[in-house]
Design an enzyme around this catalytic site. Structure first.
Site, PDB file in Angstrom:
ATOM      1  N   LYS A 276       4.567  -7.152   7.110  1.00  0.00           N
ATOM      2  CA  LYS A 276       3.358  -7.774   7.538  1.00  0.00           C
ATOM      3  C   LYS A 276       3.726  -8.305   9.002  1.00  0.00           C
ATOM      4  O   LYS A 276       4.852  -8.793   9.020  1.00  0.00           O
ATOM      5  CB  LYS A 276       2.725  -8.802   6.831  1.00  0.00           C
ATOM      6  CG  LYS A 276       2.203  -8.193   5.433  1.00  0.00           C
ATOM      7  CD  LYS A 276       1.547  -9.298   4.750  1.00  0.00           C
ATOM      8  CE  LYS A 276       0.893  -8.680   3.472  1.00  0.00           C
ATOM      9  NZ  LYS A 276      -0.485  -7.868   3.639  1.00  0.00           N
ATOM     10  N   ARG A 350      -1.883  -2.792  -6.151  1.00  0.00           N
ATOM     11  CA  ARG A 350      -2.411  -1.684  -6.838  1.00  0.00           C
ATOM     12  C   ARG A 350      -1.021  -1.185  -7.835  1.00  0.00           C
ATOM     13  O   ARG A 350      -1.430  -0.440  -8.862  1.00  0.00           O
ATOM     14  CB  ARG A 350      -3.072  -0.729  -6.263  1.00  0.00           C
ATOM     15  CG  ARG A 350      -2.147  -0.118  -5.062  1.00  0.00           C
ATOM     16  CD  ARG A 350      -2.988   0.868  -4.081  1.00  0.00           C
ATOM     17  NE  ARG A 350      -3.444  -0.449  -3.040  1.00  0.00           N
ATOM     18  CZ  ARG A 350      -4.214   0.304  -2.082  1.00  0.00           C
ATOM     19  NH1 ARG A 350      -4.796   1.410  -1.947  1.00  0.00           N
ATOM     20  NH2 ARG A 350      -4.807  -0.485  -1.198  1.00  0.00           N
TER      21      ARG A 350
HETATM   22  N1  BES Z   1      -2.273  -9.123  -0.482  1.00  0.00           N
HETATM   23  C1  BES Z   1      -2.543  -8.005   0.497  1.00  0.00           C
HETATM   24  C2  BES Z   1      -4.166  -7.975   0.823  1.00  0.00           C
HETATM   25  C3  BES Z   1      -4.719  -9.186   1.516  1.00  0.00           C
HETATM   26  C4  BES Z   1      -4.249  -9.073   3.049  1.00  0.00           C
HETATM   27  C5  BES Z   1      -5.208 -10.273   1.120  1.00  0.00           C
HETATM   28  C6  BES Z   1      -4.882 -10.415   3.902  1.00  0.00           C
HETATM   29  C7  BES Z   1      -5.940 -11.329   1.870  1.00  0.00           C
HETATM   30  C8  BES Z   1      -5.602 -11.344   3.279  1.00  0.00           C
HETATM   31  C9  BES Z   1      -2.389  -6.592   0.038  1.00  0.00           C
HETATM   32  O1  BES Z   1      -1.148  -6.507  -0.792  1.00  0.00           O
HETATM   33  C10 BES Z   1      -2.199  -5.637   1.010  1.00  0.00           C
HETATM   34  O2  BES Z   1      -1.298  -5.905   1.944  1.00  0.00           O
HETATM   35  N2  BES Z   1      -3.105  -4.670   1.229  1.00  0.00           N
HETATM   36  C11 BES Z   1      -3.046  -3.937   2.546  1.00  0.00           C
HETATM   37  C12 BES Z   1      -3.356  -2.524   1.759  1.00  0.00           C
HETATM   38  C13 BES Z   1      -2.956  -1.259   2.912  1.00  0.00           C
HETATM   39  C14 BES Z   1      -1.759  -1.383   3.253  1.00  0.00           C
HETATM   40  C15 BES Z   1      -3.818  -0.213   2.364  1.00  0.00           C
HETATM   41  C16 BES Z   1      -3.996  -4.486   3.535  1.00  0.00           C
HETATM   42  O3  BES Z   1      -5.008  -4.897   3.194  1.00  0.00           O
HETATM   43  O4  BES Z   1      -3.890  -4.304   4.496  1.00  0.00           O
HETATM   44 MN    MN Z   2       0.444  -6.117   0.321  1.00  0.00          MN
END
Ligand code: BES
Ligand code: MN
Ligand code: ZN
Length: 493
Positions: A276, A350
């Site tokens: 990230k 997931r």
């Molecule tokens: N934990 C995150 C989702 C998230 C992101 C929650 C920002 C709250 C704020 C999750 O694990 C994630 O990173 N999801 C990705 C999925 C994508 C790679 C398809 C996302 O939402 O960017």
């Molecule tokens: Mn994630």
């Protein structure tokens, strides 16, 4: 704080009293009584414009002529008969702020006579207690200098005699307790709150309640069960994954099928190899918000001793980049046997959840609800006000939406259909772990639905609701109120 509901003689009050007045100089009946014995003291303040009735105003009066009470808190409650839930909570927040700024120890509130649109006395008291408890919440464990604002208030009496009011207090206190527990572990930093810490909290809960038994699975046990998707996520972290199973059994029929709650417990989500960006990455300590909520709910129902069988599952794990970490391109064989091609290691929730959803089949659940900070896309879709709700079962979705509306812990249903599965096709495996840019919250839910075919299932995406950003950064404890209400309603069926 001690709360109770009993009728009190207004004229005998020696401690502190809270009364309401409304716009256009309208007095509540308690305010009118004080106005009468003080020969129009309140009326004069209204005439002089010192009391307006506009929401937000609280006047603290001492030495009210001919009246025994030490302090009279005059709360402006807006337009009589037109106050909505949000405004009522605002009124309570302002009132409690004013009370805190004094040395008052006991207060007797007549705000139970403030009418809230479409709500009864039960909800007046319920919202009041919950709002006060959330106002009192502080997370100062890691501050060397604690907030010096000492709260002297110890007792709040609602001047109303009714069984409904007693029940509202009891429910509100349990919800507030659950919210507090959820906030405390969610706010806890990720160097302390790791998967083992989560599991320890789950075990500790069993020592506090006879109705609860906790079992924890480590990576060895998970490997024996072939929970390979879950384990892949954990591979890059030295902190061992832990799956905690909190079994609460109190149904009059001991063999009644349990309600299962599954919480995503990523104690930190750096994204893994699909790292990230740095900005706000600290907030990914909240990626265990689902597990925190489940933990909070288990505390609340144990407090209420609800006549149900409920199993809370905390799927604890950490997602970090490392030489051992799983990679984009990896193909994982899930516990269910379906293979998944990893296209983004940041879509880890997931993967942890799919194996957990398969694991809980063994409990033959009446229904399963998973709670997860699953997608940024859900925040784009619904903002910070509504949790996303996805379900394969209309009745379950409706019951959850009902509990959300009752508690104002809002949730909004998103669609789920065959067509979304198209986006999860992989050239090399049964499923891909991401579904492209469009409808990201839904494709995440669609992915999970492939693993939730053995029971009625609902999914709550709390990515936007589990914590607040900015100056008030902190866990919200959501959706504990929604879920506890759902279970209260379930137990009354
Ligand atoms: N934990 C995150 C989702 C998230 C992101 C929650 C920002 C709250 C704020 C999750 O694990 C994630 O990173 N999801 C990705 C999925 C994508 C790679 C398809 C996302 O939402 O960017
Ligand atoms: Mn994630
Ligand atoms: Zn995540």
């Amino acid at each position: 704080m001690k709360y109770c509901a009993k009728s009190t003689a207004l004229l005998d009050i020696k401690s502190n009293i809270i009364v309401s007045i409304f716009e256009e100089g309208k007095l509540s009946s308690a305010a009118r009584k004080i106005d009468e014995i003080s020969q129009g003291y309140l009326s004069k303040l209204i005439e002089s414009g010192e009391i307006t009735g506009k929401i937000g105003e609280v006047l603290v009066l001492r030495h009210v002529p001919n009246y025994t009470a030490e302090r009279v808190f005059v709360v402006s409650a807006g337009k009589k008969g037109e106050i909505n839930e949000k405004q009522f909570k605002q009124i309570i927040q302002n009132t409690i702020q004013a009370v805190k700024s004094t040395k008052a120890q006991q207060v007797i509130s007549y705000l139970s006579d403030v009418e809230i649109k479409d709500r009864d006395l039960y909800w007046n008291i319920r919202f009041s207690v919950e709002a006060i408890e959330s106002n009192f919440y502080q997370f100062e464990q890691f501050k060397s200098k604690k907030n010096d604002q000492q709260i002297t208030l110890t007792e709040l009496i609602f001047s109303v005699e009714s069984e409904m009011a007693q029940q509202a207090i009891q429910h509100a206190q349990a919800v507030a307790l659950g919210v507090k527990f959820a906030k405390d572990i969610a706010n806890c930093p990720p160097n302390i709150c790791n998967p083992v810490y989560l599991a320890e909290q789950a075990k500790e809960l069993a020592t506090r309640s006879d109705l609860i038994k906790t079992t924890v699975l480590g990576e060895k046990e998970m490997a024996e069960l072939s929970m390979n998707a879950y384990l892949a996520v954990s591979q890059g972290s030295v902190n061992e994954a832990q799956l905690s199973i909190i079994e609460y059994r109190n149904h009059p029929n001991p063999s009644a099928k349990p309600i299962v709650l599954v919480g995503k417990g990523l104690t930190f989500d750096a994204g893994g190899i699909s790292l990230k960006p740095a900005e706000a990455m600290d907030e990914m300590k909240y990626d265990m918000g689902g597990a925190a909520a489940v933990y909070g709910v288990m505390n609340a129902i144990a407090e209420l001793k609800l006549p149900l069988n409920v199993i809370g599952v905390l799927a604890g794990c950490e997602n970090l980049p490392d030489g051992q970490a799983y990679r984009p391109g990896d193909i994982l064989t899930t516990m269910k046997g379906l293979t998944v091609e990893v296209l983004n290691t940041d879509a880890e929730g997931r993967l942890v959840l799919c194996d957990t959803l398969t694991y809980v089949e063994r409990f033959e659940p009446e229904l399963v609800i998973d709670i997860a900070t699953l997608t940024g896309a859900c925040v784009v879709a619904l903002g910070a006000h509504n949790s996303g709700l996805i379900s394969t079962d209309d009745e379950l979705a409706q019951t959850l939406a009902q509990a959300a509306a009752e508690t104002t812990d809002k949730a909004w249903r998103l669609p789920l259909g065959e067509e979304y599965q198209e986006q999860l096709k992989s050239n090399f495996a049964d499923l891909a772990n991401i579904g492209g840019r469009w409808g990201g919250a839904i494709t995440a839910g669609a992915f999970l639905s492939n693993f939730a075919d053995k029971y009625p299932w609902a999914h709550l995406d709390i990515a936007g609701t589990a914590w607040l950003q900015g100056a008030n950064k902190g866990a919200t404890g959501r959706p504990v109120p929604l879920l506890v209400q759902f279970l209260i309603n379930q137990s009354a069926k």
